[in-house]
Design a protein around this motif. Structure first.
Motif, PDB file in Angstrom:
ATOM      1  N   TYR A 131       0.826  -1.211   0.000  1.00 14.66           N
ATOM      2  CA  TYR A 131       0.000   0.000   0.000  1.00 14.66           C
ATOM      3  C   TYR A 131       0.861   1.263   0.000  1.00 14.66           C
ATOM      4  CZ  TYR A 131      -4.811  -1.655   0.200  1.00 14.66           C
ATOM      5  OH  TYR A 131      -6.024  -2.181  -0.122  1.00 14.66           O
ATOM      6  N   HIS A 134       1.834   1.601  -3.476  1.00 16.89           N
ATOM      7  CA  HIS A 134       0.658   2.021  -4.237  1.00 16.89           C
ATOM      8  C   HIS A 134       0.410   3.523  -4.053  1.00 16.89           C
ATOM      9  CE1 HIS A 134      -3.741   2.518  -4.918  1.00 16.89           C
ATOM     10  NE2 HIS A 134      -3.565   1.601  -5.851  1.00 16.89           N
ATOM     11  N   LYS A 143      -0.249   1.519 -10.561  1.00 15.19           N
ATOM     12  CA  LYS A 143      -1.134   1.380  -9.401  1.00 15.19           C
ATOM     13  C   LYS A 143      -2.004   0.120  -9.535  1.00 15.19           C
ATOM     14  CE  LYS A 143      -1.734   6.105  -7.635  1.00 15.19           C
ATOM     15  NZ  LYS A 143      -1.493   5.772  -6.213  1.00 15.19           N
ATOM     16  N   LYS A 144      -2.561  -0.092 -10.714  1.00 18.06           N
ATOM     17  CA  LYS A 144      -3.410  -1.265 -10.927  1.00 18.06           C
ATOM     18  C   LYS A 144      -2.608  -2.553 -10.732  1.00 18.06           C
ATOM     19  CE  LYS A 144      -6.707   0.904 -14.099  1.00 18.06           C
ATOM     20  NZ  LYS A 144      -7.256   0.930 -15.485  1.00 18.06           N
ATOM     21  N   TYR A 147      -2.136  -3.053  -7.099  1.00 14.76           N
ATOM     22  CA  TYR A 147      -3.400  -3.442  -6.457  1.00 14.76           C
ATOM     23  C   TYR A 147      -3.702  -4.919  -6.705  1.00 14.76           C
ATOM     24  CZ  TYR A 147      -8.085  -3.170  -4.577  1.00 14.76           C
ATOM     25  OH  TYR A 147      -9.201  -3.372  -3.799  1.00 14.76           O
ATOM     26  N   HIS A 218      -8.281  -4.614   2.436  1.00 18.91           N
ATOM     27  CA  HIS A 218      -8.725  -4.067   1.157  1.00 18.91           C
ATOM     28  C   HIS A 218     -10.206  -4.316   0.910  1.00 18.91           C
ATOM     29  CE1 HIS A 218      -8.658  -8.113  -0.395  1.00 18.91           C
ATOM     30  NE2 HIS A 218      -8.630  -7.778  -1.668  1.00 18.91           N
TER      31      HIS A 218
END
Length: 993
Positions: A131, A134, A143-144, A147, A218
């Motif tokens: 995180y 991220h 970022k994707k 994630y 999450h």
């Protein structure tokens, strides 16, 4: 606004008096004093002389405040664990942190909610590091990618976690209202528990607040984002935030919201959340509040054992620059689909300032739901659609807010002028001399009622703690208010109310600032529903003192008498105070004569040959009496309530109005215009469309009570005299009376003197029966401008059967309602498909009617297909979890054992049971039946009453976003016209009965 104002009235005393910069301490110190004591175990505590709540305030050695109050009305304890930390203290680059932390405190510790914490914490650390990556990444594709890795690692972590273990434990205690909330300067954790479960509750709470573990992070983050979306769909919330922005342009009250900014929610820092917890979740910044059936000495010892070893730390709350004065009006606009309205807000001093007391008084002089200036001059005269006034006070500042909704022919500027004109009356002294005393007495009456209720008292203590207030100052505030003179009010108003306001116009139109996001595609996490931590295994071994249920013999609990006119009087003695409620009950309502609710509404705007409508309201308010005429489907209630000493005078005044009300054509014309505007406004409220319009149509189709209404043209054609005669004519029908209060003989004497009826009372007209339609194969859809979509699955069940009430109660606890239910776990905890999801088997309220099965989902439109599949799978195949069933069974039994039906609720509960054909306290039969139930029995109930049901699906959402093809798989999609749902523009001949 009467409902809003009554709620605010209940909460008022919870928001008064702050010890910082308080002037009341000097004025009242000789009247209300702090006394210091030491109990038998050596604990020091404070009490206040003449305190109606009997508060004992302890401060443990580590600084933890403990507020204890005794209330033995029921064997329960309202518990609040409060932290002096909220969204005001969120870092400016990490808003929403305090609120998200509140969610995570439910996830457990290194002992609660884990199968192997040593392994789990290593994976959680990986997630935390991811995180941080991220958050730091600027490229969206990067970022994707991160994630997806977070989602993947989270699956591994979930194999070692146990979802909802905290919720399962408190639910097994029979706890009610398990929840939490965050606001500007507080985060509060709530439970109401049976009093015999205090030891177990303390054990789990002591562990819960000992440390923070951010497991299942999450999925919960996505639930918070769904909550953010619900806020985007709330025009009222957007309007309120805009007001805060205008009043507090540099203070966190206005620069950041509790839910947080979208970009911050999507880029969280687990490290920052831990830092916030470590800083503020310390004993000298917390309070444990317990009000209920407790023993003071034993309770404080137990609290000290549970929390006394927590280590204190130095706590400093941020200080913020002072806002510059507002010298010219500031105008803001917000847009959305709901009806137009306006806020006019003034910035005020915060808790403990001299302004707080004065502004509270002025607020209630303007709007007290009965005889305030706004009540009389704007609402009673129907110069606006609706108007009111309310206040809120925080540590640094407060607000005085005027609220108004326009009539069909008004602009928001028109409403603003009318609201401000009432402020001008205060400034000019254009109010009755008695109004100040009447307001203070009204607030004192409200406080009497509040302090009789354990939960309300607990929240009063909460306000004192969070805002650093001395309880003695809170108790003294109304006495201080009584010392205020008319000239004091005039002088204050002239100084503080000018062009220093912010006006926020809520305009009907498209909101172009809506944030829409992609479905992140979360992989469902493991729930490990039938696994247990070592902690919960030991928790279950703890012995609990037995608590036996108490059931009511209604025939002895409800006494009876007769008036000289032969009317039956059912009564229950009020053993707590000198307030009374008296209701004259007619067993007929809208289903017998659909003009009755129109006549009842119009009646509120009438006077007599002696009194204007406004003067009548004043006379009642002076007496401490309120009256109402309310009608439902099959009952009409003519009621008065208030001070027992004024019952006779209040009843005489009301009977004079009842017998001598004078019709007023102008008032009637305005009343019909108000109904017409109300119908238009109601069409803009998504909750009204879904739970009223669509829900009724799903049950009844075209022929429903909701649609069997008068058109506006028909209403306009009615003769006001006929409606007045309709209310006066109630006198001639069969009727019965319920009285709750002291001295029933005096009450009957007042009735004999003032309410004299003939000996030959009329029977009721024939009742219209609305036939419930079979459900299945229909999808009823309403297009509405919103971010989320909401849907209800509705299935008609079998005819009401008292024998099913036990199994349905257990089923709802296990399957559909609460944080530890199957539906909540699967839809939200595991799959993150909705912020809100629940299901219930609903028993009919009347013998001969049908029971219903329903399920609700509120989620992003792009998650709807997945959410539907998940819900339908649950409604077809009930998961069987033996341990969770046993916890649900234990919880259901304990809730019944701790429930006490008291006061006037005894009568009204019996009234509800009789409608179902039950003449006894059926909780006893339910309790005994549930004791013997097994999971196999519940499965049988599910198979016979839920599985295989065919549903009408009721959906509201934005057609541009909703997958209509997916909806068509559920049945024939019919896009519904809102006017047709409510029958506002159709002829009544369309209703075929």
């Amino acid at each position: 606004m009467k409902i809003i104002k009554s709620i605010l009235l209940l909460l008022l005393i919870t928001t008064l008096s702050n010890c910082k910069n308080s002037s009341s301490e000097t004025k009242s110190s000789n009247e209300i004093k702090i006394e210091k004591h030491t109990d038998a175990a050596g604990f020091n505590y404070e009490t206040i002389t003449n305190d109606p709540t009997g508060l004992r305030l302890y401060t443990l050695d580590n600084g933890l405040k403990v507020y204890l109050g005794k209330n033995e009305e029921e064997p329960k304890i309202q518990t609040l664990i409060a932290v002096r930390a909220g969204s005001t203290y969120d870092p400016a680059d990490n808003t929403g942190l305090a609120h998200y932390l509140e969610h995570m405190v439910f996830k457990g510790t290194d002992e609660i909610g884990t199968l192997d914490f040593e392994k789990e914490k290593e994976i959680i650390k990986q997630i935390s590091d991811l995180y941080e990556e991220h958050k730091a990444a600027t490229d969206e594709e990067k970022k994707k990618e991160i994630y997806k890795k977070i989602d993947e690692v989270s699956q591994e972590a979930s194999k070692l976690s146990i979802a909802n273990e905290y919720d399962k434990m408190v639910n097994s205690l029979g706890a009610e209202g398990t929840n939490a909330f965050t606001s500007n300067e507080q985060t509060v954790y709530v439970n109401k528990i049976p009093s015999n479960e205090l030891d177990k509750w303390l054990k789990v709470e002591s562990e819960r607040f000992s440390q923070l573990v951010l497991r299942l992070f999450h999925t919960e983050l996505e639930a918070v984002y769904e909550e953010f979306n619900r806020g985007q769909d709330s025009d009222g919330r957007k309007q309120y935030y805009a007001l805060l922005e205008g009043l507090f342009p540099t203070h966190p009250y206005g620069t950041q919201t509790t839910i947080g900014k979208s970009e911050h929610l999507k880029n969280p820092s687990m490290e920052a959340i831990h830092a916030y917890f470590d800083k503020y979740y310390v004993p000298n910044n917390m309070a444990v509040i317990l009000v209920g059936d407790i023993d003071f000495d034993n309770t404080i010892k137990k609290v000290d054992d549970a929390f006394g070893k927590y280590e204190s730390k130095e706590v400093s709350h941020p200080k913020f620059p002072e806002e510059t004065a507002i010298t010219t009006p500031i105008k803001k606009e917000v847009f959305g689909p709901t009806a137009e309205s306006i806020y006019v807000g003034f910035r005020t001093g915060g808790y403990g300032t001299e302004e707080e007391t004065m502004i509270t008084l002025i607020d209630y002089m303007l709007a007290n739901s009965q005889a305030g200036l706004i009540d009389l001059n704007l609402n009673q005269k129907q110069l606006v659609q609706n108007a009111s006034s309310f206040t809120t006070f925080n540590n640094d500042y407060g607000m005085h807010i005027l609220f108004g909704m326009p009539k069909a022919d008004q602009t928001l500027d028109d409403v603003k002028k009318l609201l401000l004109s009432e402020i001008e009356k205060i400034k000019k002294g254009e109010f009755d001399d008695w109004l100040i005393d009447a307001v203070v007495n009204d607030l004192k009456l409200s406080r009497i009622t509040q302090f009789e209720n354990a939960s309300s008292t607990a929240y009063a203590y909460l306000g004192a703690f969070v805002h650093f207030a001395d309880w003695k100052d809170r108790l003294a505030m109304l006495d201080d208010m009584k010392k205020i003179t008319k000239q004091d009010v005039i002088d204050f108003a002239k100084k503080h109310y000018g062009n220093n306001y912010v006006e926020v116009h809520k305009i009907k139109g498209e909101d172009k600032n809506i944030v829409k996001v992609e479905n992140p595609g979360i992989t469902p996490v493991e729930l490990n529903r039938d696994k247990e931590s070592t902690f919960i295994q030991e928790f279950k071994k703890l012995e609990t003192p037995s608590l036996q249920p108490k059931f009511i013999d209604f025939k002895t609990a409800i006494k009876s008498a007769k008036t000289n006119s032969g009317l039956s009087v059912s009564y229950i003695e009020n053993e707590n105070n000198d307030l009374f409620d008296l209701s004259i009950i007619f067993d007929m309502g809208q289903d017998h004569d659909k003009q009755i609710p129109i006549a009842a509404g119009y009646f509120d705007y009438l006077g007599t040959d002696k009194y204007s409508p406004e003067d009548l309201k004043k006379e009642f308010y002076k007496l401490g009496i309120s009256y109402s005429v309310n009608t439902g489907a099959d009952r009409t209630y003519v009621s008065i309530s208030g001070l027992k000493e004024n019952l006779d005078a209040g009843l005489a005044l009301f009977e004079d109005l009842w017998k001598n009300a004078v019709p007023d054509q102008e008032a009637y014309n305005k009343f019909i215009d108000k109904i017409a505007k109300g119908r238009q406004d109601g069409k803009t409220q998504k909750g009204n469309i879904l739970w009223n319009g669509l829900f009724n149509y799903g049950k009844y189709g075209d022929n429903s009570r909701l649609r069997n209404i008068f058109t506006i043209a028909e209403l306009k054609a009615m003769n006001p005299q006929d409606l007045v005669d309709k209310i006066k004519g109630l006198y001639d029908y069969k009727q019965r009376i319920f009285y709750y209060g002291k001295d029933v003989n005096n009450a009957i004497t007042a009735l004999d003197k003032n309410h004299i009826v003939g000996s030959d009372l009329k029977e009721y007209p024939e009742k219209t029966k609305y036939v419930e339609k079979e459900t299945g194969g229909n999808v009823y859809f309403v297009d509405y401008d919103m971010v989320q979509s909401e849907m209800i699955f509705l299935a008609k069940g079998s005819e009401f059967d008292p024998g099913k009430m036990a199994a349905s109660s257990l089923f709802n606890t296990y399957f559909g309602s609460g944080l530890s239910s199957i539906v909540f776990q699967e839809i939200r905890e595991s799959k993150s498909l909705a912020y809100s999801a629940f299901s219930a088997y609903s028993n009919a309220s009347e013998k001969g009617d049908s029971n219903y099965v329903y399920a609700y989902i509120g989620t992003q439109a792009n998650k709807m297909p997945e959410a539907v599949d998940a819900m339908m799978d649950l409604m077809t195949n009930m998961p069987e979890a033996e341990k969770q069933f046993n916890q649900a069974k234990e919880a259901t039994l304990k809730k019944i054992a701790a429930q006490r039906i008291t006061k006037s609720n005894i009568f009204w509960t019996y009234e509800g049971l009789k409608k179902r054909g039950i003449d006894n306290d059926n909780r006893e039969a339910m309790y005994n039946a549930i004791k013997d139930m097994s999971l196999a029995d519940l499965k049988t109930f599910f198979n016979e009453n839920i599985k295989g049901e065919t549903y009408n699906v009721l959906v509201i959402g934005n057609k541009k976003d909703v997958d209509m093809k997916a909806l068509s798989k559920l049945g024939e999609v019919q896009e519904m016209d809102i006017d047709f749902l409510f029958n506002y523009e159709k002829k009544n001949e369309d209703i075929k009965l």
